[in-house]
Scaffold this motif. Structure first.
Motif, PDB file in Angstrom:
ATOM      1  N   ILE A 195     -24.728 -26.046  39.817  1.00 14.17           N
ATOM      2  CA  ILE A 195     -25.725 -26.775  39.036  1.00 14.17           C
ATOM      3  C   ILE A 195     -26.828 -27.270  39.963  1.00 14.17           C
ATOM      4  O   ILE A 195     -28.022 -27.101  39.671  1.00 14.17           O
ATOM      5  CB  ILE A 195     -25.078 -27.954  38.285  1.00 14.17           C
ATOM      6  CG1 ILE A 195     -24.154 -27.449  37.182  1.00 14.17           C
ATOM      7  CG2 ILE A 195     -26.150 -28.872  37.698  1.00 14.17           C
ATOM      8  CD1 ILE A 195     -23.354 -28.538  36.498  1.00 14.17           C
ATOM      9  N   VAL A 196     -26.444 -27.862  41.080  1.00 13.71           N
ATOM     10  CA  VAL A 196     -27.418 -28.361  42.051  1.00 13.71           C
ATOM     11  C   VAL A 196     -28.305 -27.230  42.552  1.00 13.71           C
ATOM     12  O   VAL A 196     -29.527 -27.377  42.682  1.00 13.71           O
ATOM     13  CB  VAL A 196     -26.693 -29.056  43.221  1.00 13.71           C
ATOM     14  CG1 VAL A 196     -27.665 -29.332  44.370  1.00 13.71           C
ATOM     15  CG2 VAL A 196     -26.036 -30.351  42.754  1.00 13.71           C
ATOM     16  N   ILE A 217     -34.135 -42.800  27.709  1.00  5.69           N
ATOM     17  CA  ILE A 217     -35.372 -43.530  27.429  1.00  5.69           C
ATOM     18  C   ILE A 217     -36.403 -43.257  28.523  1.00  5.69           C
ATOM     19  O   ILE A 217     -37.589 -43.075  28.256  1.00  5.69           O
ATOM     20  CB  ILE A 217     -35.101 -45.045  27.326  1.00  5.69           C
ATOM     21  CG1 ILE A 217     -34.260 -45.348  26.093  1.00  5.69           C
ATOM     22  CG2 ILE A 217     -36.414 -45.817  27.270  1.00  5.69           C
ATOM     23  CD1 ILE A 217     -34.977 -45.137  24.783  1.00  5.69           C
ATOM     24  N   ASN A 218     -35.923 -43.232  29.763  1.00  7.50           N
ATOM     25  CA  ASN A 218     -36.807 -43.002  30.900  1.00  7.50           C
ATOM     26  C   ASN A 218     -36.642 -41.582  31.428  1.00  7.50           C
ATOM     27  O   ASN A 218     -35.620 -40.923  31.175  1.00  7.50           O
ATOM     28  CB  ASN A 218     -36.501 -44.004  32.021  1.00  7.50           C
ATOM     29  CG  ASN A 218     -36.691 -45.446  31.572  1.00  7.50           C
ATOM     30  OD1 ASN A 218     -37.712 -45.797  30.986  1.00  7.50           O
ATOM     31  ND2 ASN A 218     -35.699 -46.288  31.832  1.00  7.50           N
ATOM     32  N   VAL A 219     -37.632 -41.118  32.146  1.00  2.66           N
ATOM     33  CA  VAL A 219     -37.540 -39.805  32.774  1.00  2.66           C
ATOM     34  C   VAL A 219     -36.443 -39.831  33.830  1.00  2.66           C
ATOM     35  O   VAL A 219     -36.370 -40.752  34.654  1.00  2.66           O
ATOM     36  CB  VAL A 219     -38.885 -39.421  33.427  1.00  2.66           C
ATOM     37  CG1 VAL A 219     -38.758 -38.101  34.183  1.00  2.66           C
ATOM     38  CG2 VAL A 219     -39.970 -39.334  32.372  1.00  2.66           C
ATOM     39  N   VAL A 220     -35.562 -38.840  33.796  1.00  2.00           N
ATOM     40  CA  VAL A 220     -34.481 -38.727  34.788  1.00  2.00           C
ATOM     41  C   VAL A 220     -34.972 -37.784  35.879  1.00  2.00           C
ATOM     42  O   VAL A 220     -35.166 -36.580  35.633  1.00  2.00           O
ATOM     43  CB  VAL A 220     -33.187 -38.188  34.148  1.00  2.00           C
ATOM     44  CG1 VAL A 220     -32.079 -38.073  35.191  1.00  2.00           C
ATOM     45  CG2 VAL A 220     -32.747 -39.080  32.992  1.00  2.00           C
ATOM     46  N   ALA A 221     -35.196 -38.322  37.073  1.00  2.00           N
ATOM     47  CA  ALA A 221     -35.800 -37.537  38.149  1.00  2.00           C
ATOM     48  C   ALA A 221     -34.826 -37.350  39.311  1.00  2.00           C
ATOM     49  O   ALA A 221     -34.038 -38.246  39.633  1.00  2.00           O
ATOM     50  CB  ALA A 221     -37.074 -38.218  38.636  1.00  2.00           C
ATOM     51  N   LYS A 225     -29.302 -37.213  40.105  1.00  2.00           N
ATOM     52  CA  LYS A 225     -29.247 -37.872  38.799  1.00  2.00           C
ATOM     53  C   LYS A 225     -29.136 -36.849  37.676  1.00  2.00           C
ATOM     54  O   LYS A 225     -28.428 -37.065  36.692  1.00  2.00           O
ATOM     55  CB  LYS A 225     -30.493 -38.751  38.597  1.00  2.00           C
ATOM     56  CG  LYS A 225     -30.491 -40.017  39.444  1.00  2.00           C
ATOM     57  CD  LYS A 225     -31.712 -40.862  39.145  1.00  2.00           C
ATOM     58  CE  LYS A 225     -31.704 -42.150  39.963  1.00  2.00           C
ATOM     59  NZ  LYS A 225     -32.915 -42.977  39.692  1.00  2.00           N
ATOM     60  N   ASN A 226     -29.820 -35.735  37.816  1.00  2.00           N
ATOM     61  CA  ASN A 226     -29.769 -34.718  36.771  1.00  2.00           C
ATOM     62  C   ASN A 226     -28.431 -34.000  36.749  1.00  2.00           C
ATOM     63  O   ASN A 226     -27.909 -33.682  35.675  1.00  2.00           O
ATOM     64  CB  ASN A 226     -30.922 -33.725  36.933  1.00  2.00           C
ATOM     65  CG  ASN A 226     -32.194 -34.198  36.259  1.00  2.00           C
ATOM     66  OD1 ASN A 226     -32.400 -33.966  35.069  1.00  2.00           O
ATOM     67  ND2 ASN A 226     -33.037 -34.893  37.016  1.00  2.00           N
ATOM     68  N   ALA A 227     -27.864 -33.752  37.902  1.00  2.00           N
ATOM     69  CA  ALA A 227     -26.538 -33.120  37.941  1.00  2.00           C
ATOM     70  C   ALA A 227     -25.507 -34.027  37.279  1.00  2.00           C
ATOM     71  O   ALA A 227     -24.659 -33.570  36.496  1.00  2.00           O
ATOM     72  CB  ALA A 227     -26.147 -32.813  39.383  1.00  2.00           C
ATOM     73  N   ARG A 228     -25.590 -35.330  37.561  1.00  2.00           N
ATOM     74  CA  ARG A 228     -24.663 -36.283  36.935  1.00  2.00           C
ATOM     75  C   ARG A 228     -24.894 -36.358  35.427  1.00  2.00           C
ATOM     76  O   ARG A 228     -23.949 -36.439  34.638  1.00  2.00           O
ATOM     77  CB  ARG A 228     -24.819 -37.677  37.564  1.00  2.00           C
ATOM     78  CG  ARG A 228     -24.263 -37.782  38.973  1.00  2.00           C
ATOM     79  CD  ARG A 228     -24.031 -39.232  39.366  1.00  2.00           C
ATOM     80  NE  ARG A 228     -25.251 -40.013  39.353  1.00  2.00           N
ATOM     81  CZ  ARG A 228     -26.054 -40.150  40.408  1.00  2.00           C
ATOM     82  NH1 ARG A 228     -25.775 -39.554  41.553  1.00  2.00           N
ATOM     83  NH2 ARG A 228     -27.146 -40.889  40.321  1.00  2.00           N
TER      84      ARG A 228
END
Length: 309
Positions: A195-196, A217-221, A225-228
């Motif tokens: 995934i990473v 709600i907020n942008v996930v950057a 953080k995106n993998a989690r």
């Protein structure tokens, strides 16, 4: 002019008008409404005073869309979470029933990432840029629509052009689909390293639930953080879980604004497992990896789904 002939002439311009209206507003419903309103205005206009029907209709639609854009700008001030355009979702296999909107999104400038960038512009900038660069409307005519001088319209388009140039360059459809499928395969396998590897270092996930449906709600950057986030969604909804025997979430590969994406069909809760409404995932690819994920789940923004049930 005979009404039937006028209607036939209007239909020859419908696809063009939808293209203009959708790119101006980023809204399927607003685009369709604007085109319908232009027909109503044409039906009561003095035909003898219209020299160029296509140009006349383009101007009318642009005026209507400018009003819609200004209304949307006011709504966005109170909007909960992130704002995304409405996607146009079609099946991977072309439908035997022609739909003017499906023809619209075959062009690069209608890709979802391009529409996201247009949403960052002011209404006048968007009108000036889209009409001039996208549809070759002269700045003098754009100035009349905006109520400004031609030089001012030209400056608005220049500023918009700079903002658009900062967006990731579009990739081929094959490169796009390969990168998205690589990410989904890694997610299916539950392989965090894979995934990473499938995510761009500057990956960002943007969700739009409008305060009605749950999403970020907020942008996930960032990669971590995106993998989690994606592994968490995999566990929460029991995605790709061979031991889960309840109703499964159907993830259907589709075209989102002409490029590979996912339509997650609605499913009900089951024995403690949370249900979820339908949602659309669009993607942006950069350097062969997924750079942007767009989670559109606000029901009001899913009117562009053209996939048979």
């Amino acid at each position: 002019m005979v009404a039937a002939l006028l209607a036939d002439l209007f239909e020859t311009h419908r696809s063009h008008l939808l293209s203009v209206a959708y790119r101006l507003t980023g809204s399927v419903s607003d685009a369709e409404d604007a085109v319908q309103e232009s027909w109503l205005r044409l039906s009561v206009a003095r035909q003898s005073e219209i020299e160029d029907l296509r140009a006349w209709l383009t101007t009318v639609v642009s005026h209507i869309c400018l009003d819609r854009l200004r209304s949307a700008a006011v709504r966005r001030e109170k909007y909960v979470g992130q704002w995304l355009p409405e996607p146009i979702v079609t099946a991977l296999t072309p439908s035997s029933t022609p739909d003017p909107l499906t023809a619209v999104v075959r062009k690069q400038e209608f890709r979802f990432a391009a529409m996201v960038v247009l949403d960052t512009l002011t209404p006048p900038q968007r009108v000036a840029f889209v009409l001039h660069d996208g549809f070759a409307v002269p700045f003098g005519e754009i100035a009349d629509i905006l109520g400004i001088s031609a030089d001012a319209a030209r400056q608005l388009a220049t500023r918009a052009r700079k903002a658009v140039a900062a967006a990731p360059a579009p990739v081929t459809d094959d490169e796009h689909s390969a990168a998205v499928q690589r990410l989904l395969s890694a997610l299916a396998a539950g392989n965090v390293d894979a995934i990473v590897a499938a995510l761009h270092p500057d990956i960002r996930t943007v969700g739009d639930g409008g305060g009605v449906v749950s999403t970020a709600i907020n942008v996930v950057a960032g990669v971590d953080k995106n993998a989690r986030l994606w592994m968490g969604l995999r566990r929460r909804f029991r995605l790709f879980d061979p031991d889960y025997v309840g109703p499964a979430r159907v993830l259907e590969p589709v075209l989102v604004n002409g490029q590979w994406g996912i339509l997650a069909h609605e499913f009900a809760s089951h024995e403690g497992q949370p249900g979820s409404p339908p949602r659309v995932y669009g993607f942006t690819v950069r350097d062969g990896r997924v750079w942007g994920v767009y989670d559109v789940v606000n029901p009001a923004k899913l009117k562009g789904i053209r996939v048979p049930h």
